[in-house]
Scaffold this motif. Structure first.
Motif, PDB file in Angstrom:
ATOM      1  N   ILE A  24       0.837  -1.200   0.000  1.00 43.96           N
ATOM      2  CA  ILE A  24       0.000   0.000   0.000  1.00 43.96           C
ATOM      3  C   ILE A  24       0.872   1.251   0.000  1.00 43.96           C
ATOM      4  N   LEU A  25       1.939   1.208   0.794  1.00 38.05           N
ATOM      5  CA  LEU A  25       2.807   2.382   0.935  1.00 38.05           C
ATOM      6  C   LEU A  25       3.369   2.827  -0.416  1.00 38.05           C
ATOM      7  N   GLY A  26       3.843   1.851  -1.196  1.00 32.76           N
ATOM      8  CA  GLY A  26       4.397   2.188  -2.504  1.00 32.76           C
ATOM      9  C   GLY A  26       3.391   2.952  -3.352  1.00 32.76           C
ATOM     10  N   ILE A  27       2.155   2.459  -3.328  1.00 32.31           N
ATOM     11  CA  ILE A  27       1.124   3.106  -4.135  1.00 32.31           C
ATOM     12  C   ILE A  27       0.756   4.466  -3.558  1.00 32.31           C
ATOM     13  N   VAL A  28       0.634   4.522  -2.220  1.00 29.24           N
ATOM     14  CA  VAL A  28       0.237   5.770  -1.567  1.00 29.24           C
ATOM     15  C   VAL A  28       1.200   6.893  -1.947  1.00 29.24           C
ATOM     16  N   ILE A  29       2.495   6.609  -1.842  1.00 28.40           N
ATOM     17  CA  ILE A  29       3.488   7.652  -2.099  1.00 28.40           C
ATOM     18  C   ILE A  29       3.414   8.112  -3.548  1.00 28.40           C
ATOM     19  N   GLY A  30       3.369   7.145  -4.462  1.00 27.40           N
ATOM     20  CA  GLY A  30       3.316   7.495  -5.879  1.00 27.40           C
ATOM     21  C   GLY A  30       2.086   8.323  -6.220  1.00 27.40           C
ATOM     22  N   VAL A  31       0.936   7.826  -5.799  1.00 26.00           N
ATOM     23  CA  VAL A  31      -0.322   8.507  -6.126  1.00 26.00           C
ATOM     24  C   VAL A  31      -0.360   9.895  -5.492  1.00 26.00           C
ATOM     25  N   LEU A 343      -4.395  11.647   1.092  1.00 25.57           N
ATOM     26  CA  LEU A 343      -3.163  12.315   1.513  1.00 25.57           C
ATOM     27  C   LEU A 343      -2.855  13.483   0.586  1.00 25.57           C
ATOM     28  N   ALA A 344      -3.024  13.248  -0.728  1.00 25.38           N
ATOM     29  CA  ALA A 344      -2.739  14.291  -1.710  1.00 25.38           C
ATOM     30  C   ALA A 344      -3.671  15.482  -1.501  1.00 25.38           C
ATOM     31  N   THR A 345      -4.943  15.203  -1.198  1.00 28.70           N
ATOM     32  CA  THR A 345      -5.895  16.297  -0.986  1.00 28.70           C
ATOM     33  C   THR A 345      -5.458  17.125   0.214  1.00 28.70           C
ATOM     34  N   ALA A 346      -5.116  16.440   1.305  1.00 29.11           N
ATOM     35  CA  ALA A 346      -4.677  17.157   2.502  1.00 29.11           C
ATOM     36  C   ALA A 346      -3.414  17.959   2.208  1.00 29.11           C
ATOM     37  N   ALA A 347      -2.430  17.306   1.568  1.00 29.82           N
ATOM     38  CA  ALA A 347      -1.163  17.979   1.283  1.00 29.82           C
ATOM     39  C   ALA A 347      -1.372  19.147   0.326  1.00 29.82           C
ATOM     40  N   SER A 348      -2.231  18.967  -0.687  1.00 31.07           N
ATOM     41  CA  SER A 348      -2.448  20.039  -1.665  1.00 31.07           C
ATOM     42  C   SER A 348      -3.104  21.243  -1.010  1.00 31.07           C
ATOM     43  N   ILE A 349      -4.105  20.987  -0.151  1.00 28.99           N
ATOM     44  CA  ILE A 349      -4.790  22.107   0.502  1.00 28.99           C
ATOM     45  C   ILE A 349      -3.799  22.861   1.384  1.00 28.99           C
ATOM     46  N   LEU A 350      -3.003  22.091   2.126  1.00 24.86           N
ATOM     47  CA  LEU A 350      -2.021  22.705   3.031  1.00 24.86           C
ATOM     48  C   LEU A 350      -0.986  23.513   2.248  1.00 24.86           C
ATOM     49  N   MET A 355       1.611  28.319  -0.228  1.00 24.95           N
ATOM     50  CA  MET A 355       2.160  28.934  -1.433  1.00 24.95           C
ATOM     51  C   MET A 355       1.261  30.038  -1.966  1.00 24.95           C
ATOM     52  N   ASN A 356       0.103  30.226  -1.291  1.00 25.96           N
ATOM     53  CA  ASN A 356      -0.795  31.286  -1.720  1.00 25.96           C
ATOM     54  C   ASN A 356      -1.349  31.075  -3.113  1.00 25.96           C
ATOM     55  N   VAL A 357      -1.603  29.830  -3.483  1.00 31.70           N
ATOM     56  CA  VAL A 357      -2.266  29.562  -4.754  1.00 31.70           C
ATOM     57  C   VAL A 357      -3.590  28.878  -4.432  1.00 31.70           C
ATOM     58  N   PRO A 358      -4.579  29.008  -5.318  1.00 29.95           N
ATOM     59  CA  PRO A 358      -5.871  28.385  -5.020  1.00 29.95           C
ATOM     60  C   PRO A 358      -5.778  26.863  -5.114  1.00 29.95           C
ATOM     61  N   TYR A 359      -6.602  26.151  -4.304  1.00 25.14           N
ATOM     62  CA  TYR A 359      -6.678  24.687  -4.396  1.00 25.14           C
ATOM     63  C   TYR A 359      -7.761  24.333  -5.397  1.00 25.14           C
ATOM     64  N   LEU A 360      -7.380  23.623  -6.436  1.00 23.79           N
ATOM     65  CA  LEU A 360      -8.342  23.212  -7.461  1.00 23.79           C
ATOM     66  C   LEU A 360      -8.345  21.700  -7.541  1.00 23.79           C
ATOM     67  N   PHE A 361      -9.481  21.060  -7.276  1.00 24.61           N
ATOM     68  CA  PHE A 361      -9.580  19.612  -7.381  1.00 24.61           C
ATOM     69  C   PHE A 361      -9.616  19.218  -8.851  1.00 24.61           C
ATOM     70  N   ASP A 362      -8.724  18.306  -9.252  1.00 25.13           N
ATOM     71  CA  ASP A 362      -8.664  17.884 -10.650  1.00 25.13           C
ATOM     72  C   ASP A 362      -9.092  16.421 -10.727  1.00 25.13           C
ATOM     73  N   PRO A 363     -10.347  16.162 -11.107  1.00 27.43           N
ATOM     74  CA  PRO A 363     -10.821  14.761 -11.105  1.00 27.43           C
ATOM     75  C   PRO A 363     -10.020  13.888 -12.071  1.00 27.43           C
ATOM     76  N   GLY A 364      -9.565  14.473 -13.173  1.00 31.20           N
ATOM     77  CA  GLY A 364      -8.831  13.693 -14.178  1.00 31.20           C
ATOM     78  C   GLY A 364      -7.585  13.043 -13.612  1.00 31.20           C
ATOM     79  N   ILE A 365      -6.758  13.840 -12.939  1.00 29.72           N
ATOM     80  CA  ILE A 365      -5.480  13.303 -12.458  1.00 29.72           C
ATOM     81  C   ILE A 365      -5.722  12.346 -11.298  1.00 29.72           C
ATOM     82  N   ASN A 366      -6.756  12.605 -10.493  1.00 27.00           N
ATOM     83  CA  ASN A 366      -7.085  11.684  -9.409  1.00 27.00           C
ATOM     84  C   ASN A 366      -7.463  10.323  -9.978  1.00 27.00           C
TER      85      ASN A 366
END
Lengths: 400, 234
Positions: A24-31, A343-350, A355-366
Motif C-alpha cells: 500500500i505504501l508504494g502506491i500511496v506515495i506514488g499517487v 493524503l494528496a488532498t490534505a497535502a495540496s490544501i495545506l 504557497m498562496n495559490v488556489p486549491y483546485l480539485f482535478d478529477p482527471g489526475i485523481n
C-alpha cells in the motif's frame, strides 16, 4: 464462490500485515506525489491567470522603443498630443491612460519607503481594475491643476502607516508634501512576481512638474471596448503611431504595443510546462512505488507459491486461487490509491495555502493515478500468482 | 475384504527430465487398494513411494498408465476435475505439515470447507469438532508458530479429515516428530481408519509406524517389491 474467495483474500491481507502495508505504501506515495504536484501546478496556473486578469483585461500597452534589455534603442517618449490623438482617432479605445513613472522615496513621520510614483489619470484605476478601498480618486480640477494629492497602494499603508487609515495624512515625496486622498484595494503579487500594491499614483501633471520635470509620457495604457477586436485596435494604433512619429515604409517601429492577452498566454503556457515537469518528476515516484511493490511480491513469491500449493492440494480450483490473488491485489492497490488521494488532498490544501495559490480539485489526475496504481498492483500481485497456480500442486508445494 | 478396489493403478510410469538426463522414477506400478484399508508404503529413498503417493493424491500426473478412482479414469480428467476430486474425496497430511503461516488453527481447518462452499455457521462448528477430535480444543486461535510440531501435525490431520474424505494420504506424517509424538499421531490416524472407515495410505520408512497399518507395500527401484497383510507370513 465470490463471497468465499473475498473472505480468503481479506484473511490473506490481514495475516500478512507488513507485506500489505508495504504494498500500500508504494502506491500511496506514488499517487499522492503525482496528484499533489499536478494540483499545485494547476493552482499556480490559475493564480497566474487570476493575476493577469487583475491587471485588467483587454488592455493594450503602448511603449516607446522596440526591445527590452541591452542594446535596446529607446524610442522618443510620447507627448500629451499623442494621448489626445489616440483618444480621438482610435474608436475602439474605451479608456486611454497616460503614464509617467518615477522612482522616489516616500517619507511619513519617521518611516520612509522607496517606491515608484506613477503619474496618470482616473482612467488608470479603471483600466487596471483598481478599486478604491478608502477615500476617493482624483477630481477633475486636481488633475488639471496638478495638485499634490496621491492615492497609495496597500503596501505603502503597511510600510508607512502601520496598517492605519492613511487617508487625510500628508506624505513627503522628494521636496514636496502630498495629501493622501485614497487607498487602493490590495491586488497582491503580479504574475511577474513584483508587488503590484507597492505604488503611489498622482495626477499626471503633478508628476511631470514636480518629479520628472518634462512633458514626456512613458507609456499609454489603452482599454479596448468590449466586443471590439483587440487585434484591429492594435493595428490601428500601430498605423497611427507610425504616422505621428514619421516612420518610413521600410523602417522599423520605434515603439511597441503589448496586449495583456498575449502576456497571459505566455505566462500560463510557462506555468503549464512547469506543471508538466513536476508531474513527470512525480510520475517517477509512482514508478518507483510500482517497482517497490514488484520487489515485495517477488520476495514473497516462495511463500506464496507454497501457499498456492497447499490451497490446490486441499481442493481449490486454479481459478479460485487466481480470483483470490486478484482480489487481494485490487483491494490493496485500491486502498493504497484511496489513501494516496486523501493524503494528496490534505497535502495540496495545506501547500496551496502556504504557497498562496488556489486549491483546485482535478478529477482527471485523481482518476488517472488511481487507475495506474490499480494496474500496477494487479500486474505485480496477480501475474506471479498466475504462474504458481498453473503448476502441479506438488511442484508448488515443494517450491524452494 | 470389502469388495471392489477403491483405487487401482495399472502400469503407472513416471519419468522426470528428457533425453539423456531422463530418470524413470516409476517403472510400471500395478496396485489395488480397497475401501477401509490402512496401507503403509515403505522403501528406501528414491524407490518411488512418494511419487506413487502424489499420483494417487492427484497432486502429480503419471507419464503413462491408468489410475482409476472408484472406477473413474483419473488420467482422463482435467485439472479442475482433479481439483474437485481432491476437494471431495481426499485429505492430505504432509511431513512438513504445510499449514498456512500466521493463520490460526481454526482458519487452517476451515479452509477445505470454505472451498466446499459451506456456510459460515456450520463451517465453524465442523472445524471446531475436527480440532476436538484431534485433541486440540482450546488451541483454536493459535497460529502454527505458537504450536509444537505434534500439535501442528494434529491441525493438519484435522484439516485433512474435516471434510470426511474417502482417502487420507499421509506422506511421512511422523518424519519430523519424536517417537512419543509419532505414536500419538499414529494412534489418531489409526482411530480415523477404524472408527470412521477412512481409507489411509501412508508413506513411512519407520517399521514401527508401518506396524500400525493393515497392509505393508515395499517399493524398490520404482517397482513394488513386496506386498503383504499384517499377520500373514511375509
Amino acid at each position: 464462490m465470490l463471497w468465499n474467495t473475498l473472505l480468503l483474500a481479506l484473511r490473506a491481507i490481514r495475516r500478512n500485515l507488513m507485506r500489505s502495508f508495504l504494498t500500500i505504501l508504494g502506491i500511496v506515495i506514488g499517487v499522492a506525489a503525482v496528484i499533489t504536484m499536478v494540483t499545485l501546478g494547476n493552482g499556480a496556473t490559475r493564480s497566474v491567470s487570476d493575476q493577469i486578469s487583475s491587471m485588467g483585461s483587454n488592455l493594450l500597452m503602448l511603449m516607446p522603443g522596440q526591445r527590452f534589455g541591452p542594446g535596446a534603442e529607446p524610442g522618443a517618449p510620447f507627448k500629451g498630443a499623442d494621448v489626445e490623438a489616440v483618444r480621438n482617432q482610435i474608436t475602439g479605445a474605451r479608456l486611454v491612460a497616460p503614464l509617467v513613472t518615477k522612482a522616489a522615496t516616500v517619507v511619513y513621520q519617521a518611516s520612509n519607503w522607496s517606491t515608484s510614483v506613477t503619474g496618470s489619470s482616473n482612467e488608470y484605476f479603471e483600466a487596471g481594475n483598481w478599486q478604491i478601498a478608502a477615500g476617493r480618486n482624483f477630481t477633475e480640477s486636481e488633475e488639471r491643476a496638478g495638485k499634490a494629492v496621491c492615492v497609495i497602494g496597500d503596501t505603502l499603508r503597511d510600510k508607512l502607516f502601520d496598517r492605519q487609515n492613511p487617508v487625510g495624512s500628508e506624505i513627503r515625496i522628494k521636496q514636496f508634501a502630498c495629501e493622501v486622498i485614497g487607498l487602493l484595494k490590495a491586488k497582491g503579487q503580479s504574475s511577474m512576481g513584483s508587488d503590484q500594491d507597492d505604488i503611489v499614483v498622482m495626477p499626471l501633471r503633478t508628476v511631470q512638474r514636480r518629479l520628472s520635470g518634462s512633458q514626456d509620457i512613458n507609456r499609454l495604457t489603452i482599454s479596448v471596448r468590449d466586443g471590439v477586436s483587440i487585434d484591429a485596435v492594435k493595428a490601428q494604433l500601430v498605423d497611427l503611431m507610425r504616422e505621428r512619429r514619421n516612420i518610413g515604409d521600410n523602417e522599423n517601429d520605434d515603439f511597441r504595443v503589448m496586449d495583456t492577452r498575449q502576456i497571459a498566454e505566455t505566462l500560463t503556457s510557462t506555468t503549464k510546462i512547469l506543471t508538466m515537469l513536476l508531474a513527470a518528476v512525480a510520475a517517477v515516484s509512482l514508478l518507483v512505488g510500482g517497482i517497490g511493490i514488484m520487489n515485495i511480491m517477488l520476495v514473497s513469491v516462495t511463500e506464496r507459491t507454497r501457499e498456492i500449493g497447499i490451497r490446490l492440494a486441499i481442493g481449490a480450483l486454479e481459478r479460485e486461487v487466481l480470483l483470490q490473488f486478484l482480489i487481494e491485489a485490487v483491494v490493496l492497490s485500491s486502498l493504497g490509491g484511496l489513501i494516496g488521494i486523501a493524503l494528496a488532498t490534505a497535502a495540496s490544501i495545506l501547500l496551496a495555502g502556504l504557497m498562496n495559490v488556489p486549491y483546485l480539485f482535478d478529477p482527471g489526475i485523481n482518476l488517472l493515478s488511481f487507475l495506474f496504481s490499480a494496474v500496477i498492483g494487479v500486474i505485480f500481485g496477480f501475474f506471479p500468482a498466475r504462474r504458481a497456480a498453473g503448476l502441479n500442486p506438488i511442484d508448488a508445494l515443494r517450491h524452494e | 475384504m470389502n469388495g471392489a478396489a477403491l483405487l487401482r493403478l495399472s502400469g503407472i510410469t513416471k519419468t522426470y527430465g528428457v533425453g539423456q538426463a531422463a530418470f524413470q522414477a516409476l517403472k510400471g506400478i500395478d496396485l489395488a487398494i480397497t475401501a477401509g484399508d490402512f496401507v503403509a508404503v515403505m522403501g528406501p529413498s528414491g524407490s518411488g513411494k512418494s511419487t506413487t503417493m502424489n499420483i494417487l493424491g492427484c497432486l502429480d500426473t503419471p507419464t503413462s498408465g491408468s489410475y482409476e478412482f472408484q472406477g473413474v479414469h483419473v488420467e482422463q480428467l482435467s485439472r479442475n476435475e482433479r481439483a474437485l476430486l481432491r476437494r471431495n474425496f481426499l485429505g492430505f497430511v504432509f511431513q512438513g505439515f504445510n499449514l498456512l503461516a500466521r493463520t490460526t488453527a481454526l482458519e487452517n481447518v476451515e479452509l477445505p470447507l470454505i472451498y466446499r462452499g459451506e456456510p459460515a455457521a456450520s463451517r465453524h462448528a465442523t472445524a471446531r469438532r475436527a480440532l476436538e477430535q484431534v485433541g486440540l480444543q482450546g488451541w483454536e486461535h493459535h497460529t502454527p508458530a505458537e504450536l509444537s510440531g505434534g500439535q501442528q501435525q494434529r491441525v493438519a490431520i484435522a484439516r485433512a479429515i474435516v471434510t470426511r474424505p474417502a482417502v487420507l494420504l499421509a506422506d511421512e506424517p511422523t518424519g519430523n516428530l519424536d517417537t512419543a509424538t509419532s505414536r500419538e499421531i499414529m494412534d489418531l490416524i489409526g482411530a480415523f481408519n477404524r472408527e470412521h472407515g477412512i481409507t489411509v495410505l501412508m508413506v513411512t520408512h519407520e517399521s514401527e509406524m508401518a506396524a500400525y497399518a493393515k497392509r505393508i507395500i515395499r517399493f524398490v527401484d520404482g517397482r513394488v517389491d513386496t506386498d503383504h497383510r499384517q499377520g500373514e507370513a511375509a
